[in-house]
Write a protein that holds these residues in place. Structure first.
Motif, PDB file in Angstrom:
ATOM      1  N   VAL A 280       0.544  -1.243   0.403  1.00 42.14           N
ATOM      2  CA  VAL A 280       0.365  -0.247   0.142  1.00 42.14           C
ATOM      3  C   VAL A 280       0.865   1.620   0.206  1.00 42.14           C
ATOM      4  CG1 VAL A 280      -1.884   1.134   0.808  1.00 42.14           C
ATOM      5  CG2 VAL A 280      -1.324  -1.200   1.028  1.00 42.14           C
ATOM      6  N   ASP A 281       0.815   2.181  -0.910  1.00 46.35           N
ATOM      7  CA  ASP A 281       1.414   3.151  -1.243  1.00 46.35           C
ATOM      8  C   ASP A 281       0.580   4.744  -1.060  1.00 46.35           C
ATOM      9  OD1 ASP A 281       3.172   1.022  -1.838  1.00 46.35           O
ATOM     10  OD2 ASP A 281       3.321   2.433  -4.450  1.00 46.35           O
ATOM     11  N   ASP A 282       1.341   5.610  -0.418  1.00 47.47           N
ATOM     12  CA  ASP A 282       0.094   6.521  -0.095  1.00 47.47           C
ATOM     13  C   ASP A 282       0.366   7.579  -0.858  1.00 47.47           C
ATOM     14  OD1 ASP A 282      -0.971   7.382   2.640  1.00 47.47           O
ATOM     15  OD2 ASP A 282      -0.361   9.142   0.491  1.00 47.47           O
ATOM     16  N   SER A 283      -0.049   7.985  -2.003  1.00 49.44           N
ATOM     17  CA  SER A 283      -0.210   9.014  -2.518  1.00 49.44           C
ATOM     18  C   SER A 283       0.577  10.720  -2.097  1.00 49.44           C
ATOM     19  CB  SER A 283      -1.241  10.024  -3.188  1.00 49.44           C
ATOM     20  OG  SER A 283      -2.295  10.229  -2.569  1.00 49.44           O
ATOM     21  N   GLY A 284       0.713  10.526  -0.873  1.00 50.79           N
ATOM     22  CA  GLY A 284       1.184  11.653  -0.130  1.00 50.79           C
ATOM     23  C   GLY A 284       0.646  13.442  -0.102  1.00 50.79           C
ATOM     24  N   ARG A 285      -1.045  13.646  -0.681  1.00 50.00           N
ATOM     25  CA  ARG A 285      -1.787  14.292  -1.011  1.00 50.00           C
ATOM     26  C   ARG A 285      -3.352  14.044  -0.279  1.00 50.00           C
ATOM     27  NH1 ARG A 285      -2.785  15.637  -6.657  1.00 50.00           N
ATOM     28  NH2 ARG A 285      -2.177  17.720  -6.521  1.00 50.00           N
ATOM     29  N   GLU A 286      -3.895  15.096   0.059  1.00 47.22           N
ATOM     30  CA  GLU A 286      -4.825  15.241   0.705  1.00 47.22           C
ATOM     31  C   GLU A 286      -6.192  16.223  -0.153  1.00 47.22           C
ATOM     32  OE1 GLU A 286      -4.539  14.396   5.321  1.00 47.22           O
ATOM     33  OE2 GLU A 286      -4.266  16.341   4.891  1.00 47.22           O
ATOM     34  N   TYR A 287      -7.188  16.058   0.173  1.00 47.93           N
ATOM     35  CA  TYR A 287      -7.961  17.159  -0.971  1.00 47.93           C
ATOM     36  C   TYR A 287      -9.227  17.049   0.248  1.00 47.93           C
ATOM     37  CZ  TYR A 287     -11.344  13.463  -2.309  1.00 47.93           C
ATOM     38  OH  TYR A 287     -12.133  12.450  -1.940  1.00 47.93           O
ATOM     39  N   LYS A 288      -9.628  18.551  -0.262  1.00 50.05           N
ATOM     40  CA  LYS A 288     -10.584  19.278   0.562  1.00 50.05           C
ATOM     41  C   LYS A 288     -12.070  19.283  -0.676  1.00 50.05           C
ATOM     42  CE  LYS A 288      -9.596  20.414   4.652  1.00 50.05           C
ATOM     43  NZ  LYS A 288     -10.429  21.772   5.982  1.00 50.05           N
ATOM     44  N   VAL A 289     -13.075  19.197   0.181  1.00 48.80           N
ATOM     45  CA  VAL A 289     -14.552  19.552  -1.643  1.00 48.80           C
ATOM     46  C   VAL A 289     -14.784  20.736  -1.863  1.00 48.80           C
ATOM     47  CG1 VAL A 289     -16.291  18.407  -2.709  1.00 48.80           C
ATOM     48  CG2 VAL A 289     -14.769  16.823  -2.632  1.00 48.80           C
ATOM     49  N   TYR A 290     -15.079  22.084  -2.797  1.00 50.76           N
ATOM     50  CA  TYR A 290     -15.645  22.822  -2.463  1.00 50.76           C
ATOM     51  C   TYR A 290     -16.952  23.157  -3.268  1.00 50.76           C
ATOM     52  CZ  TYR A 290     -14.110  24.631  -6.366  1.00 50.76           C
ATOM     53  OH  TYR A 290     -13.505  24.510  -7.967  1.00 50.76           O
ATOM     54  N   MET A 291     -18.074  23.020  -3.540  1.00 56.01           N
ATOM     55  CA  MET A 291     -18.902  22.955  -4.262  1.00 56.01           C
ATOM     56  C   MET A 291     -19.991  24.240  -4.661  1.00 56.01           C
ATOM     57  SD  MET A 291     -21.414  19.426  -2.298  1.00 56.01           S
ATOM     58  CE  MET A 291     -19.501  18.695  -2.245  1.00 56.01           C
ATOM     59  N   SER A 333     -17.597  22.411  -9.084  1.00 53.24           N
ATOM     60  CA  SER A 333     -17.673  22.123  -7.385  1.00 53.24           C
ATOM     61  C   SER A 333     -15.774  21.650  -8.286  1.00 53.24           C
ATOM     62  CB  SER A 333     -18.353  20.100  -7.398  1.00 53.24           C
ATOM     63  OG  SER A 333     -19.871  20.085  -7.630  1.00 53.24           O
ATOM     64  N   GLY A 334     -15.450  21.561  -7.407  1.00 51.99           N
ATOM     65  CA  GLY A 334     -14.356  20.679  -7.220  1.00 51.99           C
ATOM     66  C   GLY A 334     -13.347  20.679  -5.778  1.00 51.99           C
ATOM     67  N   THR A 335     -11.959  20.450  -6.536  1.00 50.68           N
ATOM     68  CA  THR A 335     -11.348  19.904  -5.497  1.00 50.68           C
ATOM     69  C   THR A 335      -9.770  20.799  -4.889  1.00 50.68           C
ATOM     70  OG1 THR A 335      -9.701  18.610  -6.593  1.00 50.68           O
ATOM     71  CG2 THR A 335     -11.297  17.385  -5.382  1.00 50.68           C
ATOM     72  N   PHE A 336      -9.777  21.060  -3.386  1.00 52.49           N
ATOM     73  CA  PHE A 336      -8.240  21.779  -3.080  1.00 52.49           C
ATOM     74  C   PHE A 336      -7.550  21.143  -2.999  1.00 52.49           C
ATOM     75  CE2 PHE A 336      -6.250  25.073  -0.273  1.00 52.49           C
ATOM     76  CZ  PHE A 336      -5.009  25.171  -1.225  1.00 52.49           C
ATOM     77  N   SER A 337      -6.013  20.406  -3.073  1.00 50.49           N
ATOM     78  CA  SER A 337      -5.728  19.133  -2.948  1.00 50.49           C
ATOM     79  C   SER A 337      -4.420  19.750  -1.920  1.00 50.49           C
ATOM     80  CB  SER A 337      -5.469  18.122  -3.760  1.00 50.49           C
ATOM     81  OG  SER A 337      -6.102  17.878  -4.288  1.00 50.49           O
ATOM     82  N   LEU A 338      -3.914  19.438  -1.246  1.00 47.60           N
ATOM     83  CA  LEU A 338      -2.188  19.571  -0.673  1.00 47.60           C
ATOM     84  C   LEU A 338      -0.719  18.122  -0.372  1.00 47.60           C
ATOM     85  CD1 LEU A 338      -3.278  22.440   1.960  1.00 47.60           C
ATOM     86  CD2 LEU A 338      -1.775  23.000   0.125  1.00 47.60           C
ATOM     87  N   GLN A 339      -0.541  18.391  -0.506  1.00 45.61           N
ATOM     88  CA  GLN A 339       0.575  17.687   0.437  1.00 45.61           C
ATOM     89  C   GLN A 339       0.338  17.105   1.494  1.00 45.61           C
ATOM     90  OE1 GLN A 339       4.784  18.796   0.380  1.00 45.61           O
ATOM     91  NE2 GLN A 339       5.266  16.371   0.786  1.00 45.61           N
ATOM     92  N   THR A 340       0.270  15.502   2.367  1.00 43.13           N
ATOM     93  CA  THR A 340      -1.058  15.349   3.344  1.00 43.13           C
ATOM     94  C   THR A 340      -0.600  15.990   4.212  1.00 43.13           C
ATOM     95  OG1 THR A 340      -0.900  12.950   2.223  1.00 43.13           O
ATOM     96  CG2 THR A 340      -0.855  13.294   4.905  1.00 43.13           C
ATOM     97  N   ALA A 378     -14.755  21.822   5.760  1.00 42.21           N
ATOM     98  CA  ALA A 378     -14.893  20.607   4.634  1.00 42.21           C
ATOM     99  C   ALA A 378     -13.840  19.907   6.207  1.00 42.21           C
ATOM    100  CB  ALA A 378     -14.578  20.513   3.637  1.00 42.21           C
ATOM    101  N   PRO A 379     -14.184  18.540   5.515  1.00 46.18           N
ATOM    102  CA  PRO A 379     -12.957  16.876   5.724  1.00 46.18           C
ATOM    103  C   PRO A 379     -11.939  17.338   4.872  1.00 46.18           C
ATOM    104  CG  PRO A 379     -14.692  16.650   5.593  1.00 46.18           C
ATOM    105  CD  PRO A 379     -15.322  17.796   4.989  1.00 46.18           C
ATOM    106  N   ALA A 380     -10.560  16.558   5.719  1.00 46.73           N
ATOM    107  CA  ALA A 380     -10.171  16.921   4.361  1.00 46.73           C
ATOM    108  C   ALA A 380      -9.512  14.772   4.656  1.00 46.73           C
ATOM    109  CB  ALA A 380      -8.537  16.660   4.772  1.00 46.73           C
ATOM    110  N   SER A 381      -9.892  14.449   2.557  1.00 43.47           N
ATOM    111  CA  SER A 381     -10.212  12.766   3.111  1.00 43.47           C
ATOM    112  C   SER A 381      -8.176  12.868   1.839  1.00 43.47           C
ATOM    113  CB  SER A 381     -10.524  12.358   1.340  1.00 43.47           C
ATOM    114  OG  SER A 381     -12.401  13.006   1.960  1.00 43.47           O
ATOM    115  N   PRO A 382      -7.837  11.672   2.165  1.00 41.74           N
ATOM    116  CA  PRO A 382      -6.847  11.053   1.541  1.00 41.74           C
ATOM    117  C   PRO A 382      -6.937  11.125   0.131  1.00 41.74           C
ATOM    118  CG  PRO A 382      -7.139   9.357   2.368  1.00 41.74           C
ATOM    119  CD  PRO A 382      -7.482  10.264   2.981  1.00 41.74           C
ATOM    120  N   ALA A 383      -5.716  11.278  -0.996  1.00 43.34           N
ATOM    121  CA  ALA A 383      -6.092  11.663  -2.143  1.00 43.34           C
ATOM    122  C   ALA A 383      -5.363  10.536  -3.233  1.00 43.34           C
ATOM    123  CB  ALA A 383      -5.823  12.502  -2.957  1.00 43.34           C
TER     124      ALA A 383
END
Ligand SMILES: Cc1cc2nc3c(=O)[nH]c(=O)nc-3n(C[C@H](O)[C@H](O)[C@H](O)COP(=O)(O)OP(=O)(O)OC[C@H]3O[C@@H](n4cnc5c(N)ncnc54)[C@H](O)[C@@H]3O)c2cc1C
Length: 544
Positions: A280-291, A333-340, A378-383
């Motif tokens: 299991v490799d992590d992408s090292g990113r998280e995202y949040k959603v707006y709409m 709608s969309g996502t905003f992603s950052l490093q974990t 919004a909550p952050a989710s792993p991307a």
């Protein structure tokens, strides 16, 4: 940049709460930690929400004023399932057999339809509420583009894609860190939100196989006895009600990237003394959603056209990105992603505003405060994670979709490969000619190599983000294949073919053929480069 986290589980021991003596082959599943706001659901009598049932008394702690819930209440973000699906019934090799599907995501419902068509009575069990009743799920929704690879499974089932033109993909507009835009048209694909796709497939499965496929929501797999072919489910509502034990002839694990069924399989093989590897490799990113944002952001190429567009806003840092996709109601709608871990430093909407203004050019100015307001709440989710398993089967059990071969969003293959795996399951069912015990191993033989190749392609592509950007050796292999392949396909198309295999990823070309083409072209490019260096050196030293 943080390097990807890589975890290897060998001979995974059975974990989770003990439930007294367990028969050999029975595995108690580890409980998953909830990272989202708590969803309180009044548990219905019997503990299971019946097919189509709506969980009552849902409240979202700390999230009840969210745009997600409002959006769900005020809009209908889901495409309508068509009543006019072909009634092609296929064979009925497995009439009288019972299949249990764990997880009602895109893979779960598609697998359920293939199983029903082959004669199985199918029960689908889903941990969460039905998507159309689940504001948290909608709030986490991101875009999925169904390309021909994924569409092939639906075509085989005779399921028509949504006819509404709003779901047809127009293409992608890339906005780079300097504000320059590039438009690529991608007609022929269909764009969904993740929950939109899941709900549309649930509706389609119900319409197409009434009485043959039933859905149970708010229930989670808790214990599997692979030898006795029994699974125990409990509720995920607030109050625990008596567990339900279900017997099956075939168990299909489509429970996503953190699959409990996969964990149970690892435990089973471990007990049998057979090594079972899970990477299991992590992408090292998280995202949040707006709409729900409005604005005129389409390029002239898309003006006057009806369809879905995707806008990608990149920054000078590959981990930080912003996306906007058009919805049928005219909003974005969309996502905003950052490093974990990046979201931990952002507390107030003003923090988001400052970062967005510093990082992106081209995001409409009036979107920034509105998006920042939502993102802060919004909550952050792993991307995305990348998963590779050494076997996609156990006795009476197969693993499909993200549970078996999750990938990062880098190539947009996750849901598409999940649906393709359902097509392969159908092939295994047909080839096993009604011998249900032969299905899992046959499925594994047909799919494992391609699943591993997909993992390799994703790993190589993601190395661009992970380490040295375009100079990463893994990434260079892909680049060499694309550049050399493009040249060769122009000069000698009758030998090389019309395009490099990687650029045909969207088609049904097997992933293993793509990895083979990448390896071959990378070697050829290295040889040509060496020959060129030798030639130049010979010229410089006047040897020729
Ligand atoms: C940001 C982002 C962007 C993406 N973009 C794309 C894209 O453009 N194109 C693409 O093809 N893919 C994309 N993907 C990947 C895609 O979303 C997944 O590959 C796809 O959803 C996999 O489908 P699945 O049915 O296998 O798993 P999931 O969609 O994860 O569904 C699994 C289901 O199982 C349920 N479940 C889990 N545990 C249990 C349990 N114990 N008991 C019962 N139910 C359980 C879950 O609640 C869930 O509903 C993206 C992913 C991310 C994160």
């Amino acid at each position: 940049m943080a390097s990807a986290i890589r975890g290897r589980i060998v001979q995974h021991p059975a974990t989770g709460p003990g439930l007294g003596a367990r028969p050999r082959g029975s595995v108690v599943l580890p409980r998953q930690r909830r990272t989202l706001p708590v969803v309180k659901t009044a548990a219905p009598a019997g503990g299971l929400v019946p097919d189509g049932g709506v969980p009552s008394g849902v409240s979202f702690e700390g999230y009840d004023k969210s745009a997600a819930e409002r959006y769900l209440r005020e809009q209908n973000p889901y495409p309508r399932a068509l009543a006019s699906v072909d009634e092609g019934d296929g064979g009925a090799l497995y009439t009288g057999k019972r299949a249990v599907v764990v997880g009602a995501g895109p893979a779960g419902s598609t697998a359920a339809m293939f199983l029903a068509r082959q004669g199985f009575q199918v029960e689908v069990y889903e941990r969460r509420p039905e998507p159309k009743n689940d504001a948290v799920d909608t709030g986490r929704a991101y875009i999925i583009i169904l390309i021909p690879r994924g569409q092939a499974a639906l075509k085989e089932l005779g399921v028509k894609l949504p006819e509404d033109e709003h779901f047809r993909t127009l293409g992608t507009v890339s906005h780079n860190a300097k504000g320059k835009t590039r438009v690529s048209k991608e007609e022929g694909n269909v764009t969904f939100s993740r929950s939109g796709l899941a709900q549309w497939l649930i509706d389609t499965a119900r319409r197409r196989y009434p009485g043959r496929i039933t859905y149970n929501f708010n229930v989670t797999a808790e214990e599997i006895d692979f030898k006795a072919k029994k699974i125990r489910f409990g509720t995920t509502g607030g109050i625990m009600s008596p567990a339900r034990h279900v017997s099956y002839d075939l168990l299909v694990g489509t429970d996503g990237v953190a699959s409990q069924v996969r964990g149970a399989l690892a435990g089973y093989w471990g007990r049998e003394g057979q090594p079972y590897n899970v990477d299991v490799d992590d992408s090292g990113r998280e995202y949040k959603v707006y709409m729900g944002l409005k604005g005129d952001i389409e390029p002239p190429e898309f003006e006057g056209k009806t369809g879905a567009s995707l806008h990608l806003y990149t920054s000078d840092d590959p981990f930080t990105s912003f996306t906007a996709h058009s919805n049928p109601d005219g909003t974005y709608s969309g996502t905003f992603s950052l490093q974990t871990g990046g979201f931990k430093d952002l507390h107030q909407p003003a923090d988001y505003e400052a970062l967005m203004r510093a990082k992106f050019k081209g995001v409409p100015e009036d979107w920034v405060p509105a998006a920042a307001q939502q993102l802060a709440a919004a909550p952050a989710s792993p991307a995305g994670k990348r998963v590779r398993v050494s076997r996609m089967w156990g006795p009476g059990c197969v693993l499909l979709g993200d549970a078996a071969h999750a990938v990062t969003p880098v190539f947009g293959q996750g849901a598409n490969s999940a649906l393709e795996s359902c097509l392969v399951l159908n092939k295994a069912l047909t080839e096993a000619k009604g011998d249900v015990d032969a299905v899992p191993q046959r499925f594994n033989e047909l799919r494992l190599e391609d699943a591993h190749s997909l993992y390799e392609l994703d790993r190589k592509a993601y190395s661009f983000f992970r380490r040295k950007g375009p100079f990463d050796p893994d990434f260079l292999q892909l680049l060499a294949h694309v550049i050399l392949g493009t040249i060769l396909s122009k000069i000698v198309p009758f030998i090389y073919g019309s395009r490099p295999a990687l650029l045909r990823l969207g088609s049904g070309i097997p992933y293993s053929q793509i990895t083979a083409a990448v390896a071959r072209d990378a070697k050829l490019a290295a040889v040509l480069l060496l020959a060129l260096v030798a030639f130049v050196a010979a010229k410089v030293f006047k040897l020729i």
